[in-house]
Each structure stands twice: as C-alpha cells, then as structure tokens.
Motif scaffolding. Structure first.
Motif, PDB file in Angstrom:
ATOM      1  N   ALA A 185      84.480  96.024   8.067  1.00 35.45           N
ATOM      2  CA  ALA A 185      83.848  96.426   6.620  1.00 35.45           C
ATOM      3  C   ALA A 185      82.730  97.313   7.037  1.00 35.45           C
ATOM      4  CB  ALA A 185      82.750  95.162   6.207  1.00 35.45           C
ATOM      5  N   SER A 186      82.495  98.644   6.353  1.00 32.32           N
ATOM      6  CA  SER A 186      81.041  99.434   5.951  1.00 32.32           C
ATOM      7  C   SER A 186      80.955  99.869   4.773  1.00 32.32           C
ATOM      8  CB  SER A 186      81.432  99.891   7.295  1.00 32.32           C
ATOM      9  OG  SER A 186      82.580 101.304   6.808  1.00 32.32           O
ATOM     10  N   SER A 187      80.247 100.848   4.728  1.00 36.46           N
ATOM     11  CA  SER A 187      80.203 101.640   3.354  1.00 36.46           C
ATOM     12  C   SER A 187      80.466 102.783   3.704  1.00 36.46           C
ATOM     13  CB  SER A 187      78.857 101.784   2.655  1.00 36.46           C
ATOM     14  OG  SER A 187      78.131 102.002   3.860  1.00 36.46           O
ATOM     15  N   VAL A 188      81.166 104.066   2.830  1.00 41.46           N
ATOM     16  CA  VAL A 188      81.481 105.686   3.235  1.00 41.46           C
ATOM     17  C   VAL A 188      81.533 106.355   1.897  1.00 41.46           C
ATOM     18  CG1 VAL A 188      84.021 104.621   4.393  1.00 41.46           C
ATOM     19  CG2 VAL A 188      83.893 104.962   1.788  1.00 41.46           C
ATOM     20  N   SER A 189      80.745 107.851   2.018  1.00 37.12           N
ATOM     21  CA  SER A 189      80.678 108.468   1.257  1.00 37.12           C
ATOM     22  C   SER A 189      80.640 109.506   2.019  1.00 37.12           C
ATOM     23  CB  SER A 189      78.420 107.841   0.496  1.00 37.12           C
ATOM     24  OG  SER A 189      78.590 108.826   2.269  1.00 37.12           O
ATOM     25  N   PHE A 190      80.992 110.357  -0.316  1.00 36.10           N
ATOM     26  CA  PHE A 190      81.073 112.301  -0.184  1.00 36.10           C
ATOM     27  C   PHE A 190      79.906 112.627  -0.651  1.00 36.10           C
ATOM     28  CE2 PHE A 190      86.153 111.156  -0.422  1.00 36.10           C
ATOM     29  CZ  PHE A 190      86.475 111.927   0.603  1.00 36.10           C
ATOM     30  N   ARG A 191      79.175 113.334  -0.297  1.00 36.80           N
ATOM     31  CA  ARG A 191      78.074 114.426  -0.168  1.00 36.80           C
ATOM     32  C   ARG A 191      77.795 115.648   0.610  1.00 36.80           C
ATOM     33  NH1 ARG A 191      74.012 110.621   3.674  1.00 36.80           N
ATOM     34  NH2 ARG A 191      75.024 108.573   3.855  1.00 36.80           N
ATOM     35  N   ASN A 192      77.279 115.996  -1.251  1.00 38.97           N
ATOM     36  CA  ASN A 192      77.735 117.999  -1.180  1.00 38.97           C
ATOM     37  C   ASN A 192      77.013 118.155   0.527  1.00 38.97           C
ATOM     38  OD1 ASN A 192      78.474 118.101  -3.558  1.00 38.97           O
ATOM     39  ND2 ASN A 192      76.579 118.807  -4.502  1.00 38.97           N
ATOM     40  N   SER A 193      77.764 119.272   0.883  1.00 37.89           N
ATOM     41  CA  SER A 193      77.284 119.941   2.626  1.00 37.89           C
ATOM     42  C   SER A 193      76.304 119.552   2.552  1.00 37.89           C
ATOM     43  CB  SER A 193      78.151 121.097   2.633  1.00 37.89           C
ATOM     44  OG  SER A 193      77.985 121.573   3.747  1.00 37.89           O
ATOM     45  N   GLY A 194      75.077 119.241   3.335  1.00 36.04           N
ATOM     46  CA  GLY A 194      73.908 119.379   3.487  1.00 36.04           C
ATOM     47  C   GLY A 194      73.664 118.671   3.068  1.00 36.04           C
ATOM     48  N   SER A 195      73.645 117.520   2.411  1.00 40.60           N
ATOM     49  CA  SER A 195      72.421 117.497   1.687  1.00 40.60           C
ATOM     50  C   SER A 195      72.914 115.239   1.919  1.00 40.60           C
ATOM     51  CB  SER A 195      73.555 116.663  -0.060  1.00 40.60           C
ATOM     52  OG  SER A 195      72.879 115.916  -1.129  1.00 40.60           O
ATOM     53  N   THR A 196      71.485 115.006   1.842  1.00 36.49           N
ATOM     54  CA  THR A 196      71.365 113.273   2.428  1.00 36.49           C
ATOM     55  C   THR A 196      71.854 112.515   0.842  1.00 36.49           C
ATOM     56  OG1 THR A 196      69.121 113.151   1.360  1.00 36.49           O
ATOM     57  CG2 THR A 196      69.733 114.152   3.374  1.00 36.49           C
ATOM     58  N   THR A 197      72.086 113.152  -0.182  1.00 34.93           N
ATOM     59  CA  THR A 197      72.480 111.553  -1.370  1.00 34.93           C
ATOM     60  C   THR A 197      73.875 112.344  -1.824  1.00 34.93           C
ATOM     61  OG1 THR A 197      70.653 113.197  -2.602  1.00 34.93           O
ATOM     62  CG2 THR A 197      72.097 112.046  -4.059  1.00 34.93           C
ATOM     63  N   ALA A 198      74.708 110.965  -1.834  1.00 39.71           N
ATOM     64  CA  ALA A 198      76.055 110.299  -2.233  1.00 39.71           C
ATOM     65  C   ALA A 198      76.217 111.089  -3.754  1.00 39.71           C
ATOM     66  CB  ALA A 198      76.305 108.655  -1.886  1.00 39.71           C
ATOM     67  N   ASN A 199      77.115 111.861  -3.413  1.00 38.12           N
ATOM     68  CA  ASN A 199      78.235 111.508  -5.117  1.00 38.12           C
ATOM     69  C   ASN A 199      78.543 110.671  -5.591  1.00 38.12           C
ATOM     70  OD1 ASN A 199      77.373 114.280  -4.991  1.00 38.12           O
ATOM     71  ND2 ASN A 199      79.098 115.292  -4.101  1.00 38.12           N
ATOM     72  N   VAL A 200      79.452 109.761  -4.154  1.00 40.45           N
ATOM     73  CA  VAL A 200      80.246 108.600  -4.729  1.00 40.45           C
ATOM     74  C   VAL A 200      80.232 107.928  -3.553  1.00 40.45           C
ATOM     75  CG1 VAL A 200      82.228 109.479  -4.312  1.00 40.45           C
ATOM     76  CG2 VAL A 200      82.199 107.287  -5.557  1.00 40.45           C
ATOM     77  N   SER A 201      79.959 106.583  -3.924  1.00 40.36           N
ATOM     78  CA  SER A 201      80.268 105.752  -2.227  1.00 40.36           C
ATOM     79  C   SER A 201      80.568 104.026  -2.781  1.00 40.36           C
ATOM     80  CB  SER A 201      78.596 105.185  -1.412  1.00 40.36           C
ATOM     81  OG  SER A 201      77.739 105.080  -2.429  1.00 40.36           O
ATOM     82  N   ALA A 202      80.898 103.873  -1.428  1.00 39.57           N
ATOM     83  CA  ALA A 202      81.732 101.744  -1.569  1.00 39.57           C
ATOM     84  C   ALA A 202      82.116 101.772  -0.536  1.00 39.57           C
ATOM     85  CB  ALA A 202      83.356 102.155  -2.159  1.00 39.57           C
ATOM     86  N   SER A 203      81.559 100.508  -0.902  1.00 40.89           N
ATOM     87  CA  SER A 203      82.134  99.539   0.374  1.00 40.89           C
ATOM     88  C   SER A 203      83.739  99.403   0.588  1.00 40.89           C
ATOM     89  CB  SER A 203      80.943  98.394  -0.188  1.00 40.89           C
ATOM     90  OG  SER A 203      79.317  98.412   0.056  1.00 40.89           O
ATOM     91  N   VAL A 204      83.504  99.492   1.613  1.00 36.24           N
ATOM     92  CA  VAL A 204      85.199  99.203   1.741  1.00 36.24           C
ATOM     93  C   VAL A 204      85.491  98.150   3.572  1.00 36.24           C
ATOM     94  CG1 VAL A 204      85.571 102.127   1.125  1.00 36.24           C
ATOM     95  CG2 VAL A 204      85.450 101.453   3.423  1.00 36.24           C
ATOM     96  N   GLY A 205      86.702  97.966   3.912  1.00 37.39           N
ATOM     97  CA  GLY A 205      87.319  97.116   4.375  1.00 37.39           C
ATOM     98  C   GLY A 205      88.409  97.927   4.541  1.00 37.39           C
ATOM     99  N   ILE A 206      88.372  98.345   6.531  1.00 41.75           N
ATOM    100  CA  ILE A 206      89.405  99.443   7.304  1.00 41.75           C
ATOM    101  C   ILE A 206      89.890  98.798   8.483  1.00 41.75           C
ATOM    102  CG2 ILE A 206      89.505 102.132   7.936  1.00 41.75           C
ATOM    103  CD1 ILE A 206      87.139 102.448   7.291  1.00 41.75           C
ATOM    104  N   LYS A 207      91.346  98.451   8.278  1.00 39.24           N
ATOM    105  CA  LYS A 207      92.696  98.386   9.468  1.00 39.24           C
ATOM    106  C   LYS A 207      91.681  98.815  10.864  1.00 39.24           C
ATOM    107  CE  LYS A 207      96.301  97.425   7.420  1.00 39.24           C
ATOM    108  NZ  LYS A 207      97.908  97.439   6.892  1.00 39.24           N
TER     109      LYS A 207
END
Length: 227
Positions: free
Chosen positions: A81-103
């Motif tokens: 369980a963790s969070s993941v996100s996409f951010r514009n290159s060089g930015s610290t602000t997430a465009n979108v994030s989600a809490s996920v479960g990864i096998k």
C-alpha cells in the motif's frame, strides 16, 4: 480488466494480501506492508501536456520525464500500500495522485490521462508477460480517448472480434492472434475505421495498444511492445 489504482481501504488491502500474498504480508497498526518489489511502466497519454515524472510517495521513480505518446521502461516500485502520482517535470505539485495496492513481483502499465472535462486521472493495469507460441502475437487494448463519443471495437482481419464495447478508462483482456494480422478499429455508430497494419505484430511478441483521439469518431492508436 485488471486495475490496481483504485482508492482502497487498508482493511480491503489486508484481505487481498492474506489471500494472494500470505507469505509476504504483515500488519503494523492500520498499514499493510508487503515485502518486495514490482515493475511499473508509465505512459503519458495527455495531448499537449508537459513531460511527466512519476512518484511513489515522495520518491521520483522516472529517470527521464515521459512526454506525450511515450512510455518508460519498467521502473522498480515497492509493493504493498502506498501513494503514487504524476507531476510535471521539475514540479513538486502532483497533477493527479492515488492510494494504491501493488502486488509483489507483478508488472503493471500505468496511464496518465484526462477525462472529458480535462481532469487528470491515473490508472494501472496488470501486465501478462508470458510469451505466446511461435507464430503468434498477444495483444490487449486500453481506451484513454476521452474525446470519443462511444466505445471501441477491434476486429482482426478475417472477422474475428478481439474486443467489443471497450469503454473509456478500461483495458481489454489479452487476445492471441496470428503474427502479421491487421486489425480494424472503429467507434460504435461511426463509419470511420482505423487500420493497424499486420506488420505491427511480430511472432512471440506481446503488445499493449492504447487509444486516444482528437475527434469524436476516430481512434488514434499507440503501440507498446511489452517484451
């Protein structure tokens, strides 16, 4: 469709771990920790977007930002369980994030895309990397074409349906086809057909084909070779 990136409670993740990963799951307070790693390939399918960096929690996994239409190689991520996100290159602000479960020990392809209102979204689909028999190719389809008015149908040359009614934000199951088989793609209630040439599909290879669009009736395709 196999999807991992849904907001899921720790309780549900605990149950999943107990069933699928009993040897590698342990509970610490309300957090589920799964020992191990997984492979994540990330795709930028947002036309006109900045190149994207991909983060797990606050750790950047991509070594090079991913431009529109491109995908990364497999990135090593922590399972569980963790969070993941996409951010514009060089930015610290997430465009979108989600809490996920990864096998643990699984592989996924993760898409950055937008819905019809332009809101950024992400979702990941588990990869099947078992190679097909000689003379065959294996392929699945992902619809991230928010501009499309209807769902997507894919038919192999000769008439065999590979997927019908593939809606926005979803992946089809994998299909096995003869190598060098052309595919016809059309949108429900549209007369327009997009042809994926047979030379795209080589013997023994596995493909993810994702679709976006610049109008409501014609799908544009993009090819990821998984192996």
């Amino acid at each position: 469709m196999k999807t991992i990136f849904n907001k899921t409670s720790a309780i549900i993740l605990t149950v999943i771990c107990m069933i699928a990963l009993m040897s590698s799951c342990k509970k610490n307070n309300d957090d589920v920790i799964v020992e191990g790693t997984a492979n994540l390939r990330v795709v930028n399918s947002v036309q006109g977007s900045s190149s994207q960096d991909f983060y797990q929690r606050d750790t950047k996994l991509t070594t090079s930002a991913v431009a529109y239409g491109e995908s990364s190689g497999y990135l090593t991520a922590q399972s569980g369980a963790s969070s993941v996100s996409f951010r514009n290159s060089g930015s610290t602000t997430a465009n979108v994030s989600a809490s996920v479960g990864i096998k643990a020990n699984a592989s996924y392809t993760v898409f950055y895309y937008t819905n019809a209102s332009g809101t950024a979204q992400l979702n990941g689909f588990e990869d099947d990397n078992t190679a097909p028999a000689s003379g065959k190719s294996k392929v699945r389809f992902v619809n991230v074409g928010s501009a499309l008015a209807n769902s997507i149908n894919v038919v192999a040359a000769g008439g065999a349906s590979l997927t019908a009614g593939l809606t926005f934000g979803y992946s089809s199951p994998y299909s096995t086809i003869d190598a060098n088989t052309a595919l016809n793609v059309n949108i429900l209630s549209s007369a327009n057909t997009t042809v994926i040439p047979g030379t795209t599909f080589q013997s023994g290879k596995i493909y993810t084909i994702w679709f976006d669009a610049t109008n409501t009736t014609t799908a544009s395709y993009h090819v990821i070779v998984q192996n």
